[in-house]
Design an enzyme around this catalytic site. Structure first.
Site, PDB file in Angstrom:
ATOM      1  N   SER A 119       0.835  -1.202   0.000  1.00 26.25           N
ATOM      2  CA  SER A 119       0.000   0.000   0.000  1.00 26.25           C
ATOM      3  C   SER A 119       0.878   1.264   0.000  1.00 26.25           C
ATOM      4  CB  SER A 119      -0.953  -0.037   1.196  1.00 26.25           C
ATOM      5  OG  SER A 119      -1.970   0.925   1.065  1.00 26.25           O
ATOM      6  N   ASP A 171     -10.182  -5.265  -3.845  1.00 26.44           N
ATOM      7  CA  ASP A 171      -9.682  -4.183  -2.985  1.00 26.44           C
ATOM      8  C   ASP A 171     -10.616  -2.979  -3.075  1.00 26.44           C
ATOM      9  OD1 ASP A 171      -8.188  -2.245  -1.621  1.00 26.44           O
ATOM     10  OD2 ASP A 171      -6.289  -2.954  -2.421  1.00 26.44           O
ATOM     11  N   HIS A 203      -7.905  -5.585   0.409  1.00 32.50           N
ATOM     12  CA  HIS A 203      -6.681  -4.819   0.660  1.00 32.50           C
ATOM     13  C   HIS A 203      -5.875  -5.588   1.713  1.00 32.50           C
ATOM     14  CE1 HIS A 203      -4.329  -1.187   0.163  1.00 32.50           C
ATOM     15  NE2 HIS A 203      -4.218  -1.063   1.471  1.00 32.50           N
TER      16      HIS A 203
END
Length: 228
Positions: A119, A171, A203
């Site tokens: 991320s 996600d 995610h």
């Protein structure tokens, strides 16, 4: 701003000839990221590779209303449309460069170091590999992104650095379309690499994703003759 605690998984041979830097996502820590990976795939020590897990500084984070969080840089919003927070990106870029220089001083050349992350950590890895510290052996970004007019696109200095991206199709925090757009923009700039869609994945990290990543890492950083 200084980095937090740094964790290291050392090589099992006498000498280290390569290194990998893992950058955690927002709100996490190096320890948390390491624990997550170990939970999914178990111990992963390598005969010739050192693995580093730094922790982001504790700083005000605008998407949380200015509350303090372990984040690599600030963001105006969690969307690709907003500008990047250049001041905090530049600040953390210097800190990562210091870490990289320390690894190089330990005897591992830059072209034998991979940097990557999850991320926000993946975004910082892309800035580090393509802007701040050109010359890495490779860069990876998991469930990650660059903003629409990212400085990486206008200041890219290392198109020959191999790229590995993986992204969950389900996600909702960083939609896969955002990750795919990032990959497409980089390939337009002659970056070579692969983008791996992950079915039924939010995610998050998945075991199969990490197995694919470590396969890529070992292919990119094979042992040297001196490691035998």
């Amino acid at each position: 701003m200084s980095l937090g605690p740094l964790l290291k998984i050392s090589q099992t041979n006498k000498l280290c000839s390569a290194s990998v830097i893992f950058l955690h996502g927002s709100g996490d820590t190096g320890q948390g990221f390491l624990n997550w990976i170990k939970f999914l795939i178990g111990d992963f020590a390598s005969p010739h590779i050192n693995f580093y897990f730094p922790t982001a500084p504790l700083r005000p984070y605008t998407p949380l209303g200015g509350e303090l969080s372990y984040v690599w840089f600030d963001r105006y919003n969690i969307t690709p449309e907003v500008p990047e927070h250049i001041e905090t990106l530049t600040d953390i870029g210097s800190s990562i460069k210091t870490l990289v220089n320390d690894i190089v001083q330990s005897g591992v050349p830059l072209h034998r170091i991979i940097i990557g992350g999850f991320s926000m950590g993946g975004a910082l890895a892309l800035h580090s590999a393509f802007r701040f510290n050109p010359g890495f052996a490779g860069v990876f970004a998991l469930s990650s992104f660059l903003n629409k007019n990212s400085a990486v696109y206008s200041e890219l200095k290392a198109e020959n650095t191999p790229l590995y991206m993986a992204h969950g199709e389900k996600d909702t925090m960083v939609p896969i379309t955002w990750g795919q757009k990032t990959f497409e923009e980089l390939t337009k700039l002659n970056v070579k690499g692969e983008f791996v869609p992950l079915v039924y994945t939010l995610h998050e990290l998945k075991k199969s994703e990490l197995e694919g990543l470590f396969k890529w890492i070992n292919k990119t950083l094979p042992p040297l003759e001196t490691d035998q």
